[in-house]
Write a protein that holds these residues in place. Structure first.
Motif, PDB file in Angstrom:
ATOM      1  N   ILE A   1       0.710  -1.306   0.321  1.00 34.89           N
ATOM      2  CA  ILE A   1       0.383  -0.347   0.353  1.00 34.89           C
ATOM      3  C   ILE A   1       0.980   1.539  -0.271  1.00 34.89           C
ATOM      4  CG2 ILE A   1      -0.945   1.248   1.735  1.00 34.89           C
ATOM      5  CD1 ILE A   1      -3.061  -0.956   2.303  1.00 34.89           C
ATOM      6  N   ASN A   2       1.937   0.976   0.572  1.00 35.08           N
ATOM      7  CA  ASN A   2       3.060   2.546   1.118  1.00 35.08           C
ATOM      8  C   ASN A   2       3.131   2.612  -0.528  1.00 35.08           C
ATOM      9  OD1 ASN A   2       5.092   3.926   2.352  1.00 35.08           O
ATOM     10  ND2 ASN A   2       6.866   3.030   1.448  1.00 35.08           N
ATOM     11  N   VAL A   3       3.767   1.647  -1.078  1.00 34.95           N
ATOM     12  CA  VAL A   3       4.470   1.899  -2.270  1.00 34.95           C
ATOM     13  C   VAL A   3       3.219   2.489  -3.638  1.00 34.95           C
ATOM     14  CG1 VAL A   3       5.465   0.203  -5.055  1.00 34.95           C
ATOM     15  CG2 VAL A   3       6.188   0.028  -2.145  1.00 34.95           C
ATOM     16  N   VAL A   4       2.239   1.989  -3.824  1.00 34.67           N
ATOM     17  CA  VAL A   4       0.881   2.088  -4.335  1.00 34.67           C
ATOM     18  C   VAL A   4       0.436   4.135  -3.847  1.00 34.67           C
ATOM     19  CG1 VAL A   4      -1.452   1.977  -4.430  1.00 34.67           C
ATOM     20  CG2 VAL A   4      -0.236  -0.211  -4.237  1.00 34.67           C
ATOM     21  N   VAL A   5       1.238   4.378  -3.403  1.00 36.93           N
ATOM     22  CA  VAL A   5       1.003   5.506  -2.757  1.00 36.93           C
ATOM     23  C   VAL A   5       1.869   6.456  -2.946  1.00 36.93           C
ATOM     24  CG1 VAL A   5       0.204   7.626  -1.017  1.00 36.93           C
ATOM     25  CG2 VAL A   5      -0.978   5.170  -0.367  1.00 36.93           C
ATOM     26  N   LEU A   6       3.445   6.250  -2.456  1.00 44.30           N
ATOM     27  CA  LEU A   6       4.604   6.605  -3.183  1.00 44.30           C
ATOM     28  C   LEU A   6       3.871   7.033  -4.732  1.00 44.30           C
ATOM     29  CD1 LEU A   6       7.209   5.089  -0.960  1.00 44.30           C
ATOM     30  CD2 LEU A   6       6.639   7.338  -0.521  1.00 44.30           C
ATOM     31  N   CYS A   7       3.725   5.207  -5.484  1.00 39.09           N
ATOM     32  CA  CYS A   7       4.101   6.084  -6.905  1.00 39.09           C
ATOM     33  C   CYS A   7       2.728   7.025  -7.427  1.00 39.09           C
ATOM     34  CB  CYS A   7       3.277   4.619  -7.140  1.00 39.09           C
ATOM     35  SG  CYS A   7       4.794   3.258  -6.905  1.00 39.09           S
ATOM     36  N   TRP A   8       1.387   6.569  -6.279  1.00 36.46           N
ATOM     37  CA  TRP A   8       0.731   8.031  -7.450  1.00 36.46           C
ATOM     38  C   TRP A   8       1.274   9.828  -6.757  1.00 36.46           C
ATOM     39  CZ3 TRP A   8      -2.640  11.103  -3.282  1.00 36.46           C
ATOM     40  CH2 TRP A   8      -2.775  12.417  -3.929  1.00 36.46           C
ATOM     41  N   LEU A   9       1.449   9.225  -6.088  1.00 28.30           N
ATOM     42  CA  LEU A   9       2.109  11.108  -5.228  1.00 28.30           C
ATOM     43  C   LEU A   9       3.267  11.185  -6.047  1.00 28.30           C
ATOM     44  CD1 LEU A   9       3.103  11.096  -1.187  1.00 28.30           C
ATOM     45  CD2 LEU A   9       0.968  11.809  -2.787  1.00 28.30           C
ATOM     46  N   LEU A  10       4.351  10.289  -6.525  1.00 35.33           N
ATOM     47  CA  LEU A  10       5.449  10.675  -7.609  1.00 35.33           C
ATOM     48  C   LEU A  10       4.688  10.841  -8.996  1.00 35.33           C
ATOM     49  CD1 LEU A  10       8.186   8.012  -7.069  1.00 35.33           C
ATOM     50  CD2 LEU A  10       7.966  10.502  -6.788  1.00 35.33           C
ATOM     51  N   GLY A  11       3.121  10.146  -9.279  1.00 30.66           N
ATOM     52  CA  GLY A  11       2.717  10.735 -10.613  1.00 30.66           C
ATOM     53  C   GLY A  11       2.270  11.915 -10.641  1.00 30.66           C
ATOM     54  N   GLU A  12       1.629  12.974  -9.236  1.00 27.68           N
ATOM     55  CA  GLU A  12       0.806  13.826  -9.769  1.00 27.68           C
ATOM     56  C   GLU A  12       2.543  15.100  -9.533  1.00 27.68           C
ATOM     57  OE1 GLU A  12      -1.991  15.065  -8.676  1.00 27.68           O
ATOM     58  OE2 GLU A  12      -2.506  12.888  -8.997  1.00 27.68           O
ATOM     59  N   VAL A  13       3.084  14.285  -9.562  1.00 25.42           N
ATOM     60  CA  VAL A  13       4.704  15.734 -10.231  1.00 25.42           C
ATOM     61  C   VAL A  13       5.774  15.384 -11.388  1.00 25.42           C
ATOM     62  CG1 VAL A  13       4.765  16.560  -7.446  1.00 25.42           C
ATOM     63  CG2 VAL A  13       6.848  13.881  -8.754  1.00 25.42           C
ATOM     64  N   GLY A  14       4.744  14.085 -12.096  1.00 24.32           N
ATOM     65  CA  GLY A  14       5.188  13.974 -13.165  1.00 24.32           C
ATOM     66  C   GLY A  14       7.016  12.906 -12.956  1.00 24.32           C
ATOM     67  N   LEU A  15       6.895  12.906 -12.018  1.00 28.71           N
ATOM     68  CA  LEU A  15       8.023  11.207 -11.889  1.00 28.71           C
ATOM     69  C   LEU A  15       7.746   9.539 -11.818  1.00 28.71           C
ATOM     70  CD1 LEU A  15      10.025  13.261  -8.708  1.00 28.71           C
ATOM     71  CD2 LEU A  15      10.746  13.445 -11.561  1.00 28.71           C
ATOM     72  N   TRP A  16       6.558   9.538 -12.453  1.00 28.50           N
ATOM     73  CA  TRP A  16       6.172   8.134 -12.228  1.00 28.50           C
ATOM     74  C   TRP A  16       4.499   7.784 -13.186  1.00 28.50           C
ATOM     75  CZ3 TRP A  16       1.440   4.658 -11.577  1.00 28.50           C
ATOM     76  CH2 TRP A  16       2.310   3.716 -12.104  1.00 28.50           C
ATOM     77  N   SER A  17       5.240   6.813 -14.084  1.00 26.85           N
ATOM     78  CA  SER A  17       4.093   7.015 -15.172  1.00 26.85           C
ATOM     79  C   SER A  17       3.717   5.125 -14.884  1.00 26.85           C
ATOM     80  CB  SER A  17       4.677   7.390 -16.395  1.00 26.85           C
ATOM     81  OG  SER A  17       6.079   6.017 -16.928  1.00 26.85           O
ATOM     82  N   THR A  18       2.528   4.830 -15.958  1.00 28.09           N
ATOM     83  CA  THR A  18       2.204   2.952 -15.673  1.00 28.09           C
ATOM     84  C   THR A  18       2.932   2.264 -16.733  1.00 28.09           C
ATOM     85  OG1 THR A  18       0.912   3.782 -17.839  1.00 28.09           O
ATOM     86  CG2 THR A  18      -0.326   3.842 -15.823  1.00 28.09           C
ATOM     87  N   SER A  19       4.525   3.113 -17.437  1.00 24.66           N
ATOM     88  CA  SER A  19       5.215   2.417 -18.042  1.00 24.66           C
ATOM     89  C   SER A  19       6.011   1.626 -16.996  1.00 24.66           C
ATOM     90  CB  SER A  19       5.896   3.100 -19.187  1.00 24.66           C
ATOM     91  OG  SER A  19       6.782   4.467 -18.454  1.00 24.66           O
ATOM     92  N   GLN A  20       6.268   2.439 -15.858  1.00 28.03           N
ATOM     93  CA  GLN A  20       7.384   2.202 -14.375  1.00 28.03           C
ATOM     94  C   GLN A  20       6.386   0.850 -14.024  1.00 28.03           C
ATOM     95  OE1 GLN A  20       8.191   6.029 -13.455  1.00 28.03           O
ATOM     96  NE2 GLN A  20      10.060   5.034 -13.567  1.00 28.03           N
TER      97      GLN A  20
END
Length: 411
Positions: A29-48
């Motif tokens: 769950i922590n990883v999911v939340v981190l990915c969502w936060l990183l996605g909000e600032v453009g540092l994560w995408s679904t390709s990762q």
């Protein structure tokens, strides 16, 4: 081989217990939340997603499992933070060109998760050591395969390497590791709270009301300092804690020790040694003691045993501090030796450690330890050297299978 199969089966059963499923679920769950936060600032995408799942399986689960086993002095969380850049470089190299096909990913990802989670559980108990070694070897093979896949992909299409996704993949493991450290630490604290609760409940001669009060006060005071919670629980077991004021005294003593450890008050050499200094006398030999605390009759501290040689049943040594409140009066080095194996190397190592103790405790005074560490038979030597009393003696085991050597320095 039978022991290995049994260990693997035991780990597999332990892995699917509700508490561990919740544990790994919280990490996920922590990883999911981190990915969502990183996605909000453009540092994560679904390709990762494959890279993220790979980090969770090969990094997150293992880091979380090791966090639960971290010790007071190993600075695990600080070292994990400092090492995240190095880890980031390694994982970037592994996952940056993660180009397995869909079917391969569907098979590989759950296998890696099970492998990482099982390895984390295997590190929790010494009896799983053989299984842990095997799992680490399997994980290393997986890592080599992934590295080879990455290198092959980069070599085949170097132009595709320098992309935005490459940059994201490079910093992804760093961000996931650093962002997960607070959760790892909270899980670490919670595990110690559960252990303390169980240990307090095991006391039979205290009233239920006193145990409830101890749990409440210990948990509120030391909730984010599990090493102090361990000390409080130990003292509740060791000391005759009969009243609420006894519980408060345990808390006061622990907080005073923690404060004085930072201040390190000086002790007159003629009186004894500072417990905060003496505990580090043999630190480089692996014999740093735990906290100096009150026992039934005196204050004391002890170090974990270390092995003096590499026999199947090695000769061992440990180190004690003994004395009064705030001052150590006796430094005691103890060695346990068996007659079944050659003890020459072990005795030489023991003498080397004793020499270090003399230098740390007394200073650069020439002491012939051959006078004090004579033989494997019963003996005792007592001498005054440099204003301190040095004693050494040997006691044979009643079983006749070995002997114990004692070397003490007292003021």
């Amino acid at each position: 081989m039978a022991n290995l199969r049994y260990s693997l089966w035991s780990i597999a059963k332990a892995l699917f217990t509700p508490k561990l499923l919740v544990f790994f679920g919280m990490v996920a769950i922590n990883v999911v939340v981190l990915c969502w936060l990183l996605g909000e600032v453009g540092l994560w995408s679904t390709s990762q997603i494959p890279s993220t799942v790979l980090w969770f399986a090969m990094g997150g689960c293992v880091f979380a499992g090791r966090a639960l086993q971290s010790k007071e002095d190993d600075r695990y969380f600080r070292n994990l933070f400092r090492g995240s850049l190095k880890l980031g470089g390694i994982f970037e190299f592994i996952v940056v060109a993660y180009t397995f096909g869909l079917i391969a990913e569907l098979i590989l990802v759950p296998c890696l998760f099970l492998l990482g989670a099982t390895l984390a559980v295997a590190g929790t108990k010494p009896e799983y050591s053989k299984a842990k070694t095997l799992l680490e070897a399997i994980l290393a093979v997986f890592a080599l395969v992934l590295v080879w896949n990455s290198v092959s992909s980069i070599w085949a299409e170097p132009a595709a390497f320098f992309t935005t996704d490459t940059g994201r993949n490079f910093i992804l493991p760093i961000l996931l590791t650093v962002g997960s450290i607070p959760v790892f630490y909270l899980l670490f604290c919670y595990s110690h709270i559960e252990q303390a609760r169980i240990q307090i409940e095991q006391k039979t001669f205290q009233s239920d009301d006193l145990k409830r009060y101890a749990r409440k006060r210990f948990f509120l005071t030391f909730v984010l300092r599990p090493w102090l919670l361990r000390r409080a629980t130990r003292q509740f077991h060791v000391l005759p804690a009969w009243t609420k004021s006894d519980v408060e005294q345990i808390i006061t003593d622990i907080l005073n020790y923690e404060r004085n450890e930072e201040l390190r008050p000086e002790i007159e050499p003629a009186i004894g040694w500072s417990p905060y200094t003496a505990r580090d006398f043999l630190k480089n030999d692996g014999l740093r003691t735990n906290d100096y605390h009150k026992g039934f009759e005196e204050y004391w501290a002890t170090a974990p045993y270390i092995e003096l040689d590499d026999h199947i049943l090695p000769n061992k040594a440990t180190f004690y501090l003994e004395g009064e409140a705030d001052v150590v009066k006796t430094l005691k080095l103890t060695g346990k030796f068996r007659d079944d194996f050659d003890g020459e190397l072990g005795r030489a190592k023991f003498q080397e450690i004793a020499q270090t103790l003399c230098q740390q405790a007394i200073g650069h005074i020439e002491i012939d330890l051959n006078v004090f560490l004579l033989s494997t038979d019963d003996f005792r030597v007592d001498k005054m050297v440099g204003g301190v009393a040095i004693s050494s003696w040997t006691e044979r085991y009643p079983s006749g299978t070995g002997y114990e050597v004692f070397f003490t320095i007292s003021r």
